[in-house]
Scaffold this active site. Structure first.
Site, PDB file in Angstrom:
ATOM      1  N   CYS A 124       0.841  -1.204   0.000  1.00 12.10           N
ATOM      2  CA  CYS A 124       0.000   0.000   0.000  1.00 12.10           C
ATOM      3  C   CYS A 124       0.875   1.253   0.000  1.00 12.10           C
ATOM      4  O   CYS A 124       1.504   1.556  -1.006  1.00 12.10           O
ATOM      5  CB  CYS A 124      -0.970  -0.042   1.185  1.00 12.10           C
ATOM      6  N   HIS A 163      -3.498  -5.176   0.001  1.00  7.92           N
ATOM      7  CA  HIS A 163      -3.064  -5.708   1.302  1.00  7.92           C
ATOM      8  C   HIS A 163      -3.100  -7.242   1.283  1.00  7.92           C
ATOM      9  O   HIS A 163      -4.067  -7.860   1.721  1.00  7.92           O
ATOM     10  CB  HIS A 163      -3.969  -5.182   2.422  1.00  7.92           C
ATOM     11  N   GLU A 184      -1.631  -9.287   3.177  1.00 10.47           N
ATOM     12  CA  GLU A 184      -1.583  -9.884   4.517  1.00 10.47           C
ATOM     13  C   GLU A 184      -2.949 -10.338   5.007  1.00 10.47           C
ATOM     14  O   GLU A 184      -3.047 -11.228   5.863  1.00 10.47           O
ATOM     15  CB  GLU A 184      -0.970  -8.897   5.515  1.00 10.47           C
TER      16      GLU A 184
END
Length: 545
Positions: free
Chosen positions: A381, A507, A509
């Site tokens: 990001c 993102h 994750e």
């Protein structure tokens, strides 16, 4: 009819209700049951999207774009329960919904009150998850018993058992049994008081999960059972885990919690199969590699601010049978002391997201250090945007290039506001959010990691790579390795002549699991392992500036 499990907490906050709830969900799923997970938060914010990471930790984003509590990250990492905006409600959302109904005239002639209108709204959001093919709904109540903010939620779940039948509800209370070093003993009184407060509200817990740093003796368990009015076998010890949070489910199994739940609710459950979970713990305990990763962020000192980042790194370590030593480095420290002093010796550098100008130049310096010295780099990001700024300034030669988020008058606006964001004034829930498609360039490193060329990943941002500069950057060696399907938005950038340099606007994750590491994190850690093993055999060139 779906069965309902309500998880409450007492004595102090941060006892791990989210982890315990997620572990229970995982155990029930492993016994063949269909589970849905939900978190009810007592704060008045409509969602955590506008809250400081220092106060609330990370904002966990779902596929549908919902900005939710970080505990939903635990739910998604531990279980296969589908998560939607119905899985996280706040006091703000509940009251907003009731007020909107009042304005529409749905309560015409009535005085709108906490009971029954607010509690009915809370019960309604709990029922939403019980629709369809669901065996068990697990609802975690945020906050601590005794907090004034939690009272409407506790009253609602008290009423809920009256509505659906006590045989269809189970109350689990997570509490603390502290060890007093001066006295040399565990103290059960805080737990007694916590349960006493819950009983005053009208809720008798069925099971107590007792957090403790030392084993609870049978005598203490008998005392807790007697004074809290629960069976002895329903006093469950949950001892602190020094090794890994992924040990929690096995600890609960050792204390027969899953059997208690199945028996109490009369669930038609199968036998428990934890082979995958035991395998991942075996991998954690028996690493074949050891390496160090630096996470350079503006909230680095606050662990929960990048919770999913650290978990995804752990998952990649499990995947590669590697023990990761992760250093949390504040980007402002790099501005003060320089990257050479703080980042030398690391096998990989990760720069995560964030908001605001503070620490930006430290992130840029860290990325330059990784690029020039051939250190595996992953940007996420804002980390990708900083990588673009660094490349523009130091390779393309665009002095004072910046993002218009931080410098509206920059001569080279490499990062600028999305067109769809230009007329938006409200801050809450207005970013580009949720799952968005991305097309990867064939032969790119990202495509190799994913093993396919079309992916979907979760976003949460307002600013994007400025397309005016795409050709100029490409001429200097930066590859746009992923875009939106219409090619209008840059999603992935790479440097092909670097050992491993990948940065993404999304993102990744949020879609990593302990049993299935995210491809980009696995690729990043794999490259770090290779660097660690060959670092002494090659010297990376350092560019002149």
């Amino acid at each position: 009819m779906a069965k309902h499990i309500f998880v409450t907490g007492g004595v102090v906050s941060s006892l791990g209700k989210g982890l315990t709830s997620a572990s229970i969900g995982m155990l029930l799923e492993q016994r063949g049951l269909r589970v849905r997970m939900q978190k009810l938060d007592p704060y008045i914010n409509v969602d955590p999207g506008t809250m400081s990471p220092y106060q609330h930790g990370e904002v966990y984003v779902l596929d549908d774009g919902s900005e939710t509590d970080l505990d939903l990250g635990h739910y998604e990492r531990f279980t296969n329960s589908p998560l939607t905006r119905d899985c996280n409600y706040t006091t703000g959302q509940i009251y907003l919904s009731v007020i909107e109904k009042e304005r529409r005239g749905e309560f015409l002639g009535k005085t709108v009150q906490v009971i029954p209108h607010i509690t009915n709204e809370i019960k309604g959001v709990i029922r939403r998850l019980a629709d369809g093919d669901v065996d068990v709904v697990i609802t975690e109540i945020g906050g601590t018993v005794g907090d004034i903010e939690s009272l409407p939620f506790l009253e609602a779940i008290r009423q809920f058992s009256q509505d659906v039948g006590k045989e269809n509800c189970l109350y689990i209370h997570l509490t603390l049994v502290p060890y007093l070093k001066a006295a040399g003993e565990l103290k059960t009184k805080p737990t007694q008081h916590s349960v006493g407060l819950l009983r005053q509200i009208g809720i008798q817990p069925d099971i107590l999960v007792c957090r403790t740093e030392r084993s609870i003796s049978r005598e203490d368990r008998e005392k807790i059972a007697l004074f809290c009015n629960v069976p002895l076998e329903a006093v469950i010890e949950e001892k602190d885990k020094d090794f890994s949070i992924y040990e929690v489910p096995l600890s609960l199994v050792d204390n027969h919690l899953d059997q208690l739940i199945v028996k109490r609710l009369g669930l038609a459950a199968g036998t428990l199969d934890l082979r995958d979970w035991r395998d991942l713990l075996h991998r954690l305990r028996n690493p074949e590699h050891e390496l160090s990763i630096a996470v350079v962020g503006k909230y680095a000192e606050h662990f929960d601010a990048y919770k999913s980042i650290y978990e995804a790194l752990d998952h990649a370590g499990i995947h590669h049978r590697a023990q990761l030593r992760v250093a949390r480095i504040q980007s402002e420290e790099i501005e003060r002391e320089g990257p050479m002093r703080l980042l030398s010796g690391y096998d990989g550098i990760l720069v995560p997201g964030g908001f605001g100008e503070r620490g930006i130049e430290g992130k840029v310096d860290a990325i330059r250090f990784a690029r020039q010295r051939g250190i595996p780099f992953l940007g996420i990001c804002l980390g990708m945007q900083c990588a673009v700024i660094e490349f523009g300034r130091n390779v393309v030669g665009l002095a004072h290039a910046h993002s218009t988020e931080f410098d509206k008058d920059t001569p080279y606006p490499l990062i600028c506001l999305l067109d769809e964001q230009r007329k938006i004034t409200d801050k809450g829930g207005t970013m580009r959010r949720g799952s968005q498609p991305c097309v990867l360039q064939p032969g790119s490193r990202a495509a190799a990691c994913y093993g396919r060329e079309r992916i979907e990943e979760r976003h949460r941002h307002r600013y994007e790579f400025n397309n005016v500069f795409r050709q100029q950057f490409a001429a200097h060696g930066l590859v746009v390795a992923g875009t939106s399907p219409d090619r209008a938005l840059v999603e992935v950038i790479e440097l092909p002549d670097h050992p491993w340099f990948v940065a993404v606007q999304f993102h990744p994750e949020f879609k990593s699991k302990p049993t299935k590491a995210h491809p980009l994190f696995a690729g990043f850690v794999g490259a770090a392992i290779e660097r660690h093993s060959t670092r002494g055999e090659r010297i990376q060139p350092v560019e002149s500036t």
